[in-house]
Design a protein around this motif. Structure first.
Motif, PDB file in Angstrom:
ATOM      1  N   SER A 153       0.816  -1.206   0.000  1.00 24.10           N
ATOM      2  CA  SER A 153       0.000   0.000   0.000  1.00 24.10           C
ATOM      3  C   SER A 153       0.855   1.262   0.000  1.00 24.10           C
ATOM      4  N   PHE A 213       1.752   5.088   1.417  1.00 19.13           N
ATOM      5  CA  PHE A 213       1.808   5.643   2.767  1.00 19.13           C
ATOM      6  C   PHE A 213       2.113   7.119   2.677  1.00 19.13           C
ATOM      7  N   GLU A 214       1.161   7.949   3.109  1.00 21.69           N
ATOM      8  CA  GLU A 214       1.286   9.406   3.070  1.00 21.69           C
ATOM      9  C   GLU A 214       1.723   9.867   1.676  1.00 21.69           C
ATOM     10  N   SER A 215       2.889  10.487   1.535  1.00 19.85           N
ATOM     11  CA  SER A 215       3.312  11.002   0.225  1.00 19.85           C
ATOM     12  C   SER A 215       4.099   9.978  -0.591  1.00 19.85           C
TER      13      SER A 215
END
Length: 64
Positions: A40, A42-44
């Motif tokens: 997946s 994650f943030e940026s």
């Protein structure tokens, strides 16, 4: 691409994948995955095979 004869991921183990290329597991035999495979974003940081923000520019999307 990762090419192996057999692949096993125990229930207590996890495999986190990140980078610009997708994960490809080529298993020429038995594969047992009881643990977590996390690809997946994650943030940026985009998920494997995902685009980075500046590639899309300032586009906000839209209909059509």
């Amino acid at each position: 691409m990762v090419s192996v004869t057999d692949f096993s991921l125990a229930a207590t183990a996890s495999l986190r994948v990140f980078g610009e290329y997708p994960l490809i597991l080529l298993v020429d035999g038995d594969a047992a995955v009881a643990g977590l495979i996390d690809v997946s974003a994650f943030e940026s940081v985009p998920g494997p095979g995902g685009s980075i923000a500046f590639v899309c520019g300032a586009s906000a999307g839209g209909v059509g």
